[in-house]
Scaffold this motif. Structure first.
Motif, PDB file in Angstrom:
ATOM      1  N   ARG A   1      17.826   0.547 -25.505  1.00  4.84           N
ATOM      2  CA  ARG A   1      19.318   0.342 -24.947  1.00  4.84           C
ATOM      3  C   ARG A   1      19.628  -0.353 -23.476  1.00  4.84           C
ATOM      4  NH1 ARG A   1      22.843   2.107 -29.279  1.00  4.84           N
ATOM      5  NH2 ARG A   1      24.418   0.878 -27.977  1.00  4.84           N
ATOM      6  N   MET A   2      18.483   0.151 -23.544  1.00  5.65           N
ATOM      7  CA  MET A   2      18.835  -0.910 -21.562  1.00  5.65           C
ATOM      8  C   MET A   2      18.942   0.282 -20.680  1.00  5.65           C
ATOM      9  SD  MET A   2      16.642  -3.306 -21.944  1.00  5.65           S
ATOM     10  CE  MET A   2      15.772  -2.700 -23.296  1.00  5.65           C
ATOM     11  N   VAL A   3      19.433   1.523 -20.538  1.00  4.43           N
ATOM     12  CA  VAL A   3      19.699   2.354 -19.694  1.00  4.43           C
ATOM     13  C   VAL A   3      18.369   2.878 -19.104  1.00  4.43           C
ATOM     14  CG1 VAL A   3      20.747   4.841 -19.081  1.00  4.43           C
ATOM     15  CG2 VAL A   3      21.767   3.063 -21.734  1.00  4.43           C
ATOM     16  N   ARG A   4      18.493   3.075 -17.641  1.00  5.24           N
ATOM     17  CA  ARG A   4      17.592   3.363 -17.446  1.00  5.24           C
ATOM     18  C   ARG A   4      17.303   5.163 -16.482  1.00  5.24           C
ATOM     19  NH1 ARG A   4      17.585   0.555 -12.903  1.00  5.24           N
ATOM     20  NH2 ARG A   4      19.365  -0.244 -13.337  1.00  5.24           N
ATOM     21  N   VAL A   5      16.568   5.429 -16.317  1.00  2.00           N
ATOM     22  CA  VAL A   5      16.993   6.974 -15.853  1.00  2.00           C
ATOM     23  C   VAL A   5      15.516   6.944 -14.372  1.00  2.00           C
ATOM     24  CG1 VAL A   5      16.672   9.595 -16.507  1.00  2.00           C
ATOM     25  CG2 VAL A   5      17.498   7.940 -17.771  1.00  2.00           C
ATOM     26  N   ASN A   6      16.180   7.871 -13.293  1.00  2.00           N
ATOM     27  CA  ASN A   6      14.516   7.499 -12.319  1.00  2.00           C
ATOM     28  C   ASN A   6      14.724   8.679 -11.468  1.00  2.00           C
ATOM     29  OD1 ASN A   6      12.983   4.481 -12.513  1.00  2.00           O
ATOM     30  ND2 ASN A   6      14.783   3.946 -12.789  1.00  2.00           N
ATOM     31  N   VAL A   7      13.897   8.954 -10.603  1.00  2.00           N
ATOM     32  CA  VAL A   7      14.508   9.949 -10.171  1.00  2.00           C
ATOM     33  C   VAL A   7      14.358   9.355  -8.034  1.00  2.00           C
ATOM     34  CG1 VAL A   7      13.349  12.010  -8.317  1.00  2.00           C
ATOM     35  CG2 VAL A   7      13.320  11.791 -11.045  1.00  2.00           C
ATOM     36  N   VAL A   8      14.803   9.712  -7.202  1.00  2.00           N
ATOM     37  CA  VAL A   8      14.773   9.687  -6.333  1.00  2.00           C
ATOM     38  C   VAL A   8      14.782  11.318  -5.298  1.00  2.00           C
ATOM     39  CG1 VAL A   8      15.888   8.979  -3.828  1.00  2.00           C
ATOM     40  CG2 VAL A   8      16.138   7.533  -6.572  1.00  2.00           C
ATOM     41  N   ALA A   9      13.503  11.418  -4.590  1.00  2.00           N
ATOM     42  CA  ALA A   9      12.673  12.644  -4.180  1.00  2.00           C
ATOM     43  C   ALA A   9      12.830  12.478  -2.122  1.00  2.00           C
ATOM     44  CB  ALA A   9      11.445  12.937  -4.849  1.00  2.00           C
ATOM     45  N   PRO A  10      13.909  12.511  -1.646  1.00  2.00           N
ATOM     46  CA  PRO A  10      14.560  13.052  -0.264  1.00  2.00           C
ATOM     47  C   PRO A  10      12.951  13.554   0.173  1.00  2.00           C
ATOM     48  CG  PRO A  10      16.559  12.413  -1.120  1.00  2.00           C
ATOM     49  CD  PRO A  10      15.356  12.981  -2.298  1.00  2.00           C
ATOM     50  N   GLY A  11      12.450  13.537   2.034  1.00  2.00           N
ATOM     51  CA  GLY A  11      12.282  14.126   2.224  1.00  2.00           C
ATOM     52  C   GLY A  11      13.593  15.593   2.942  1.00  2.00           C
ATOM     53  N   LEU A  12      13.356  15.525   4.430  1.00  2.00           N
ATOM     54  CA  LEU A  12      14.115  16.068   4.833  1.00  2.00           C
ATOM     55  C   LEU A  12      15.077  15.248   5.652  1.00  2.00           C
ATOM     56  CD1 LEU A  12      14.980  19.025   6.178  1.00  2.00           C
ATOM     57  CD2 LEU A  12      13.233  18.811   8.257  1.00  2.00           C
ATOM     58  N   ILE A  13      16.463  15.691   5.402  1.00  2.00           N
ATOM     59  CA  ILE A  13      16.613  14.270   6.141  1.00  2.00           C
ATOM     60  C   ILE A  13      17.272  14.535   6.873  1.00  2.00           C
ATOM     61  CG2 ILE A  13      18.795  12.402   4.962  1.00  2.00           C
ATOM     62  CD1 ILE A  13      16.036  11.824   4.280  1.00  2.00           C
ATOM     63  N   ALA A  14      18.269  13.564   7.967  1.00  2.00           N
ATOM     64  CA  ALA A  14      18.759  14.459   8.931  1.00  2.00           C
ATOM     65  C   ALA A  14      20.083  14.683   8.360  1.00  2.00           C
ATOM     66  CB  ALA A  14      19.224  13.858   9.724  1.00  2.00           C
TER      67      ALA A  14
ATOM     68  N   VAL B   1      28.013  12.006 -19.976  1.00  2.00           N
ATOM     69  CA  VAL B   1      27.852  11.035 -19.446  1.00  2.00           C
ATOM     70  C   VAL B   1      26.573   9.333 -20.877  1.00  2.00           C
ATOM     71  CG1 VAL B   1      27.166   9.476 -17.735  1.00  2.00           C
ATOM     72  CG2 VAL B   1      28.189  11.530 -17.591  1.00  2.00           C
ATOM     73  N   ALA B   2      25.426  10.319 -21.003  1.00  2.82           N
ATOM     74  CA  ALA B   2      24.887   9.393 -21.509  1.00  2.82           C
ATOM     75  C   ALA B   2      24.938   8.444 -22.781  1.00  2.82           C
ATOM     76  CB  ALA B   2      23.739   9.982 -22.665  1.00  2.82           C
ATOM     77  N   PRO B   3      26.078   8.875 -23.954  1.00  3.13           N
ATOM     78  CA  PRO B   3      26.593   8.005 -24.760  1.00  3.13           C
ATOM     79  C   PRO B   3      28.098   7.095 -24.355  1.00  3.13           C
ATOM     80  CG  PRO B   3      26.705  10.464 -25.174  1.00  3.13           C
ATOM     81  CD  PRO B   3      26.682  10.613 -23.596  1.00  3.13           C
ATOM     82  N   TYR B   4      28.142   7.224 -23.228  1.00  2.90           N
ATOM     83  CA  TYR B   4      28.939   6.287 -22.745  1.00  2.90           C
ATOM     84  C   TYR B   4      28.025   4.870 -22.031  1.00  2.90           C
ATOM     85  CZ  TYR B   4      32.896   9.231 -22.729  1.00  2.90           C
ATOM     86  OH  TYR B   4      33.648   9.916 -23.365  1.00  2.90           O
ATOM     87  N   LEU B   5      26.810   4.858 -21.723  1.00  2.00           N
ATOM     88  CA  LEU B   5      26.039   4.373 -21.440  1.00  2.00           C
ATOM     89  C   LEU B   5      25.815   3.548 -22.187  1.00  2.00           C
ATOM     90  CD1 LEU B   5      24.056   6.230 -18.958  1.00  2.00           C
ATOM     91  CD2 LEU B   5      26.321   4.767 -17.999  1.00  2.00           C
ATOM     92  N   LEU B   6      25.077   4.120 -23.171  1.00  2.00           N
ATOM     93  CA  LEU B   6      24.379   3.973 -24.424  1.00  2.00           C
ATOM     94  C   LEU B   6      25.287   2.941 -25.407  1.00  2.00           C
ATOM     95  CD1 LEU B   6      22.496   6.567 -26.410  1.00  2.00           C
ATOM     96  CD2 LEU B   6      21.555   4.790 -25.375  1.00  2.00           C
ATOM     97  N   ARG B   7      26.155   3.216 -25.418  1.00  2.00           N
ATOM     98  CA  ARG B   7      27.731   2.615 -25.938  1.00  2.00           C
ATOM     99  C   ARG B   7      27.929   0.951 -25.179  1.00  2.00           C
ATOM    100  NH1 ARG B   7      33.284   4.925 -25.984  1.00  2.00           N
ATOM    101  NH2 ARG B   7      32.610   6.522 -26.746  1.00  2.00           N
ATOM    102  N   GLU B   8      27.647   1.033 -23.519  1.00  2.00           N
ATOM    103  CA  GLU B   8      27.523  -0.469 -23.180  1.00  2.00           C
ATOM    104  C   GLU B   8      25.804  -0.938 -22.907  1.00  2.00           C
ATOM    105  OE1 GLU B   8      29.941  -1.305 -21.089  1.00  2.00           O
ATOM    106  OE2 GLU B   8      31.428  -0.185 -23.031  1.00  2.00           O
ATOM    107  N   GLY B   9      25.084  -0.662 -23.995  1.00  2.00           N
ATOM    108  CA  GLY B   9      23.962  -1.068 -23.786  1.00  2.00           C
ATOM    109  C   GLY B   9      23.593  -1.447 -22.524  1.00  2.00           C
ATOM    110  N   ALA B  10      23.683  -0.885 -21.828  1.00  2.00           N
ATOM    111  CA  ALA B  10      22.942  -0.631 -19.734  1.00  2.00           C
ATOM    112  C   ALA B  10      23.553   0.297 -19.453  1.00  2.00           C
ATOM    113  CB  ALA B  10      23.778  -1.975 -19.677  1.00  2.00           C
ATOM    114  N   GLY B  11      23.100   0.383 -18.043  1.00  2.00           N
ATOM    115  CA  GLY B  11      23.659   2.194 -16.853  1.00  2.00           C
ATOM    116  C   GLY B  11      21.890   2.092 -16.381  1.00  2.00           C
ATOM    117  N   SER B  12      22.538   2.800 -15.572  1.00  2.00           N
ATOM    118  CA  SER B  12      21.268   3.441 -14.683  1.00  2.00           C
ATOM    119  C   SER B  12      21.203   4.919 -13.973  1.00  2.00           C
ATOM    120  CB  SER B  12      20.907   3.010 -12.932  1.00  2.00           C
ATOM    121  OG  SER B  12      20.075   3.937 -12.259  1.00  2.00           O
ATOM    122  N   ILE B  13      20.638   5.948 -14.182  1.00  2.00           N
ATOM    123  CA  ILE B  13      21.047   7.547 -14.069  1.00  2.00           C
ATOM    124  C   ILE B  13      20.080   7.641 -12.839  1.00  2.00           C
ATOM    125  CG2 ILE B  13      20.450   9.694 -15.299  1.00  2.00           C
ATOM    126  CD1 ILE B  13      21.318   9.136 -17.532  1.00  2.00           C
ATOM    127  N   ILE B  14      20.604   8.451 -11.724  1.00  2.00           N
ATOM    128  CA  ILE B  14      19.078   8.150 -10.794  1.00  2.00           C
ATOM    129  C   ILE B  14      20.083   9.817  -9.932  1.00  2.00           C
ATOM    130  CG2 ILE B  14      18.886   7.845  -8.621  1.00  2.00           C
ATOM    131  CD1 ILE B  14      20.681   5.322  -8.960  1.00  2.00           C
TER     132      ILE B  14
END
Length: 245
Positions: A174-187, A123-136
């Motif tokens: 290239r304005m592509v962001r990468v973050n982690v969301v770490a849930p606890g125990l979710i119902a 996926v990353a090359p497509y986001l770099l091509r756009e110069g934007a995007g979010s990876i979670i």
């Protein structure tokens, strides 16, 4: 974030993935998702959009590299661009390390880590091509705090923090962001496998005194997909009511 590119959400047929898909569509995004099997939820969305104008689903085992690459290329071709990726698909199982068999070891590593890295690579090359995007990347508190019998699962989830921080450095220019969301125990259905005694113990150790809800996690993912989080990258956000604080 641009709304005319597709957001790919892996494992979007049930649980948290289903909620991510529903919310992204409600926010006006085009959504492409994949899972091993079609569910009633997926059938409902496909029936509502038979021409796949804003939603598409494909049966996919994400540990299959060739098929994953084909899926990403098809999404990019169909919708013209990819604007985001939510790596939600994963496998959860626990066993004491001394009792771990090779099959379970490989399944945890290949699904939770190798497949995630591979589809991000596609996926990353497509986001770099756009110069934007979010990876979670959807992590877990098992990657932040020790739990007996969860050493391999926890290892795959803690690895996401290092992967995401380093990738944020690579893609940030290239304005592509990468973050982690770490849930606890979710119902969710996954939490149903937890014994009632263990559930009460977890609630007792949680400052906010309750389980997390799907909505608690969805809100954070929605924020990270939006332009409101345009200057946030390389971070791991824990959603656990304070359990790990």
């Amino acid at each position: 974030m641009r709304k005319n590119g597709a957001i790919i959400i892996t494992g979007g047929s049930r649980g948290l993935g289903q909620a991510f898909v529903r919310d992204a569509l409600a926010c006006g995004h085009i959504v492409a998702t994949c899972s091993r099997n079609e569910t009633a939820f997926i059938r409902e969305l496909r029936a509502a959009d038979p021409d796949e104008n804003r939603f598409c689903w494909r049966a996919l085992d994400i540990t299959n590299g060739a098929e994953s690459k084909k899926f990403v290329k098809e999404v990019a071709r169909r919708y013209g661009a990819i604007s985001g990726l939510v790596n939600n698909a994963g496998y959860s199982d626990g066993q004491l390390l001394t009792m771990m068999n090779e099959e379970l070891l490989q399944k945890l590593l290949s699904t939770n880590l190798e497949a995630l890295i591979r589809i991000t690579h596609f996926v990353a090359p497509y986001l770099l091509r756009e110069g934007a995007g979010s990876i979670i990347n959807i992590g877990s508190i098992s990657g932040k705090r020790g739990f007996s019998g969860m050493s391999i699962y926890g290892a795959t989830k803690s690895a996401l923090d290092g992967f995401s921080r380093c990738l944020a450095r690579e893609l940030g220019e290239r304005m592509v962001r990468v973050n982690v969301v770490a849930p606890g125990l979710i119902a969710t259905e996954m939490a149903d496998a937890t014994s009632e005694v263990e559930k009460q113990k977890i609630i007792g150790l949680t400052p906010m005194g309750r389980f997390g809800t799907v909505a608690d996690v969805v809100g954070v993912v929605r924020f990270l997909l939006s332009d409101d989080s345009a200057f946030i990258t390389g971070q791991s956000i824990t959603v656990d009511g304070g359990f790990t604080c």
